[in-house]
Design an enzyme around this catalytic site. Structure first.
Site, mmCIF file in Angstrom:
data_model
loop_
_atom_site.group_PDB
_atom_site.id
_atom_site.type_symbol
_atom_site.label_atom_id
_atom_site.label_comp_id
_atom_site.label_asym_id
_atom_site.label_seq_id
_atom_site.Cartn_x
_atom_site.Cartn_y
_atom_site.Cartn_z
ATOM 1 N N ASP A 428 45.115 37.629 41.355
ATOM 2 C CA ASP A 428 44.768 36.943 40.111
ATOM 3 C C ASP A 428 43.272 37.130 39.822
ATOM 4 O OD1 ASP A 428 44.972 35.292 37.901
ATOM 5 O OD2 ASP A 428 44.701 33.449 39.062
ATOM 6 N N GLU A 431 40.098 40.529 36.411
ATOM 7 C CA GLU A 431 39.546 41.213 35.214
ATOM 8 C C GLU A 431 38.258 41.953 35.546
ATOM 9 O OE1 GLU A 431 40.549 37.945 35.224
ATOM 10 O OE2 GLU A 431 42.473 38.494 34.354
ATOM 11 N N ASP A 507 48.370 33.364 31.563
ATOM 12 C CA ASP A 507 48.418 31.937 31.248
ATOM 13 C C ASP A 507 48.941 31.668 29.841
ATOM 14 O OD1 ASP A 507 47.374 31.708 33.743
ATOM 15 O OD2 ASP A 507 45.327 31.323 33.089
HETATM 16 C C1 GLC Z 1 44.760 31.453 36.775
HETATM 17 C C2 GLC Z 1 46.132 32.081 36.905
HETATM 18 C C3 GLC Z 1 47.145 31.016 37.185
HETATM 19 C C4 GLC Z 1 46.750 30.263 38.434
HETATM 20 C C5 GLC Z 1 45.368 29.675 38.281
HETATM 21 C C6 GLC Z 1 44.858 29.029 39.570
HETATM 22 O O1 GLC Z 1 44.689 30.654 35.643
HETATM 23 O O2 GLC Z 1 46.467 32.859 35.801
HETATM 24 O O3 GLC Z 1 48.433 31.575 37.316
HETATM 25 O O4 GLC Z 1 47.659 29.244 38.685
HETATM 26 O O5 GLC Z 1 44.444 30.693 37.916
HETATM 27 O O6 GLC Z 1 44.842 29.910 40.618
#
Ligand code: GLC
Length: 849
Positions: A428, A431, A507
């Protein structure tokens, strides 16, 4: 620790709100990234071909300027077009898998004003003054050509590579990876590619997480593709300014694109994934349902998993979000989560996936920080010092994944997760996201990667950061779980990342718009070479009500990657969760019904994905992928094909209890629930109360299904149900392997070809041909031929052996060489031994339909 995270997050939200003053849950995505750099159409460089030199695989063009041009023929239907600085080589980005091609046969002809290269499939016509290229098919029909009304159709404007191409009003555009919006066809859109952390994005958010610079044009029922292999921020004005042209350009880098001719969309996707690589078969457990929440407590993870079992809702995977780490320090464990993981793994049939972000907490004494610092593994600020920026752990360092040694190092840390019991990794924030408005929520543009004598600027590397992190993560499996199939899930991709990872679409908002958007997003991702895709079921940002959740789970179970995941409570008064049972009995029952259906359809889904590994085809397909001949399908995004045979037409509107369904031309469609048949080429209105999802099956197809399990692997596949919708003849080629190891790559799999044939109205025959039989572990004992929409048979027999009539479908399942006819539903069940050598014949006494 939680406080730090919350405050960072609050600052991020507040900053976004100040500048946009709109609702919190769509705020964060709006003012990102940094301002665009428009193309100055008055400043286009004029290129004129001075001389043409034939090369082994095409031509080199001398423009008599600082640039050289190349046209390379890679296959009969693929040409690579580039313009680079004199003496410079055409670069392959890390997105490219195949760099060596066997040059196809071609002829080359100087025609004076033009120079033509002809393969068996296409002709590339190079116009010399001004420079331009057009593509013709083998009959001389124009496929696509440069647009030169601005004086120059391709070249560089102030260092920005650009290409203008002609279009006509009826041309449709697809692809571009992951794009927000409530449309499939991107004609008229302005698209930008710069991987962006876009919490709560909405239909108008231009920049979201993924950059796949690949699109298709479809006109005159013929498709071609263009893959602009440029990792810089790039822009696509898809007939957004005029119906006559479209153009694309990038902030920097080389002008280098691949032109792929179809004419089928499927040909284009297949060739695009020849260039960038195919998705690898995932372990079967990843095709089960996943459940996740940001901020589950350790106990909740176990409780939620157990509740699924107690309530008989199938589930395979629980996810561990950032909460499992100590102070958000990567590759560490909070003891209670580690124990929860051990407990989860001691329960029957659960797998676990852990999140892993790239941001490494800046803290002396923390092993990852110390090692990375000692070895000079961090991305750098312009002044050459390691870049430091805030993410969940506070001030953080960013591994420089452009270096192979860093990727190896990163991979080598994964034993910390694997040894604790983690089976799959979720990348995650890659970017990479930085909680800093000043840098537009990522690193500053002048940050850099690579080595001092070979720097790669952030502007060039940004869109590759997630790609390389996914590669490093994939390699971790090869290192620590050799022979097992890796499973990586990522938020960010560049072209080719499908070689390493599945994608989830970030998200999303828990809103009706968010639900509706999942369809075109998934479809265009699929057309861009990434077959395993899915969004957070129920939406991530905000909470759905029961109705929205019910509608979401109905289609969520058809997403190749199916996970319910939701945002932390974030101090918000909304306390309701997003597990299927929190919305009451009705929604719980609806969830069970559709999750059961997914588990029944697992053999079909698995087979579809297996095909995707060979052809690159999407599993979650837009109708146009299948029905290119039917122009009515070109803009349809509210329905999709789940694999080649099943069409899903969901309810996407609050309060709606019916839905209009377009049935594509040239097929007869069978209502999956009622068996009712419809001829294609019309729109029908289907009643759809909250528990009903309209599903249609193409006539003359076979859908392989199985009994429901509470998790994959609970019960061996002993009986394969061949759900058959027959008019004349239906065939299916069924693939089976061990579903978890890499042995299939050594040929350890079976392929059985089934044919069900209506010879005349009195006899239906079933035949199988075992085409490949190298997987010895099969447990298949029998097939149930489930013949829908049929009459009562008079007898069933194979050679001289007569099958016995029994009194229930259950009884059929128990005993080989039996059959049962359900008179109410007009369904015949026949149990055929898997090793049946003879043709099985079903006789109907002359009154079969
Ligand atoms: C980001 C991710 C999400 C995750 C969060 C906390 O917003 O896209 O899926 O739960 O971070 O890690």
């Amino acid at each position: 620790m939680k406080k730090i995270k919350k405050s960072i997050f609050a600052v991020a939200i507040a900053t976004a709100l100040v500048s946009t003053s709109i609702a919190p849950y769509s705020a964060l995505a709006v003012d990102k990234p940094h301002p665009e750099i428009p193309l100055d159409k008055d400043n286009l460089e004029q290129l004129v071909v001075q001389s043409v030199e034939r090369t082994d695989n095409g031509v080199k063009l001398d423009f008599g300027s600082e640039y050289d041009g190349y046209v390379n023929l890679l296959e009969d239907d693929i040409a690579q077009i580039s313009i680079v600085e004199d003496g410079e080589k055409v670069k392959h980005s890390p997105g490219i898998e195949k760099t060596e091609w066997d040059t196809p046969e071609f002829s080359a002809q100087d025609e004076g004003d033009t120079y033509q290269l002809e393969t068996a499939e296409i002709t590339v016509v190079i116009n010399k003054a001004p420079y331009g290229v057009k593509f013709l098919d083998k009959d001389g029909n124009l496929i696509n050509e440069d647009y030169s009304e601005f004086g120059s159709s391709a070249g560089y404007e102030d260092g920005k590579p650009y290409v203008f191409r002609e279009t006509t009003p009826d041309e449709a555009f697809y692809g571009f990876g992951e794009q927000a919006g409530l449309e499939l066809n991107k004609r008229g859109d302005s698209i930008g590619l710069w991987n962006t952390d876009s919490y709560g994005y909405n239909k108008d958010t231009k920049y979201i997480y993924v950059s796949i610079p690949f699109f298709m044009g479809l006109k005159d029922k013929k498709a071609y593709g263009i893959f602009f292999d440029n990792t810089h921020r790039s822009y696509y004005e898809m007939a957004s300014e005029s119906d006559d042209y479209y153009y694309f350009y990038a902030d920097g880098g080389q002008l280098n694109y691949y032109f792929i001719y179809g004419p089928e969309i499927s040909d284009v996707v297949s060739q695009y994934t020849e260039i960038t690589g195919k998705f690898n078969l995932p372990p079967e457990w990843t095709l089960g349902l996943h459940q996740s929440k940001w901020e589950y407590t350790a106990d909740e993870i176990v409780e939620v998993a157990q509740t699924y079992r107690d309530k008989n809702i199938p589930l395979d995977v629980m996810h561990f979000d950032i909460d499992y780490m100590q102070d958000y320090k990567l590759f560490t464990w909070e003891e209670d989560y580690k124990q929860a993981l051990a407990e989860l793994k001691s329960m029957e049939g659960f797998h676990a996936i852990a999140i892993n972000d790239p941001a490494v907490k800046k803290e002396e004494g923390y092993f990852l920080y110390d090692e990375g610092t000692a070895n000079d593994y961090w991305a750098k600020s312009a002044d050459g010092t390691p870049f430091v920026g805030p993410v969940w752990p506070g001030d953080s360092m960013f591994p420089d994944f452009s270096k192979e040694e860093v990727r190896d190092w990163w991979a080598s840390k994964h034993n910390i997760l694997f040894d604790a019991g983690i089976d799959g990794i979720w990348n995650d924030m890659n970017e990479p996201a930085v909680f800093e408005a000043e840098y537009y929520w990522t690193m500053p543009l002048d940050a850099y990667f690579g080595y001092e004598d070979n720097k790669i600027l952030h502007t060039e590397y940004h869109n590759l950061y997630g790609h390389h992190e996914a590669e490093a993560t994939y390699n971790a499996f090869e290192l620590y779980k050799p022979g097992e199939r890796p499973f990586v899930l990522t938020r960010d991709m560049y072209a080719g990342s499908q070689r390493y990872s599945a994608l989830w679409t970030g998200d999303q908002n828990s809103s009706w718009e968010g639900l509706e958007m999942t369809l075109p997003v998934n479809m265009n991702v699929g057309l861009s070479g990434v077959p395993m895709v899915g969004g957070d079921i129920g939406g991530f940002a905000g909470r759905p009500d029961g109705e929205l959740f019910a509608r979401w789970i109905q289609i969520g179970v058809f997403e190749p990657f199916a996970r319910i995941h939701y945002d932390s409570d974030g101090g918000d008064p909304r306390v309701i969760g997003q597990e299927p049972w929190v919305f009451g009995q009705e929604v719980e029952d609806i969830t069970r019904k559709y999750v059961n259906l997914r588990y029944q359809l697992l053999p079909y889904l698995y087979n579809e994905l297996q095909e995707a590994t060979e052809t690159g085809k999407p599993v979650y397909q837009p109708l146009v992928y299948h029905f290119q001949e039917d122009e009515n399908t070109y803009d349809i995004y509210k329905q999709f094909m789940f694999g080649d045979n099943i069409m899903v037409a969901p309810v996407l509107e609050q309060g709606a209890t019916s839905v209009d369904v377009y049935l594509p031309k040239g097929e007869t469609w069978v209502d999956f629930w009622t068996g009712e048949k419809y001829e294609g080429n019309k729109t029908i209105t289907v009643q759809a109360e909250l528990d009903h999802l309209p599903i249609f099956v193409k006539q003359d197809s076979i859908i392989p299904t199985r009994e429901v399990q509470q998790y994959t692997g609970e019960k061996p596949l002993e009986n394969l149900v061949l759900d058959t919708y027959l008019n004349d003849q239906a065939t299916y080629s069924f693939y089976e392997d061990d579903a978890q190891t890499q042995s299939y790559q050594d040929g350890e799999y079976n392929v059985t070809n089934f044919t069900v044939n209506k010879q005349n109205k009195n006899i239906v025959t079933f035949e199988q041909e075992k085409e490949v039989q190298n997987y010895k572990g099969t447990k298949l004992k029998s097939y149930t031929l489930k013949l829908n929409n049929t009459e009562k048979p008079s007898k069933v027999q194979a050679a001289s052996s007569k099958y016995k009539a029994v009194s229930s479908a259950e009884a059929v399942k128990e005993t080989s060489e039996t059959y049962f006819f359900n008179e109410e539903e007009n369904i015949l069940y026949v149990n055929i031994p898997a090793d049946e050598k003879h043709k099985v014949q079903v006789f109907f006494n002359g009154n079969a339909r």
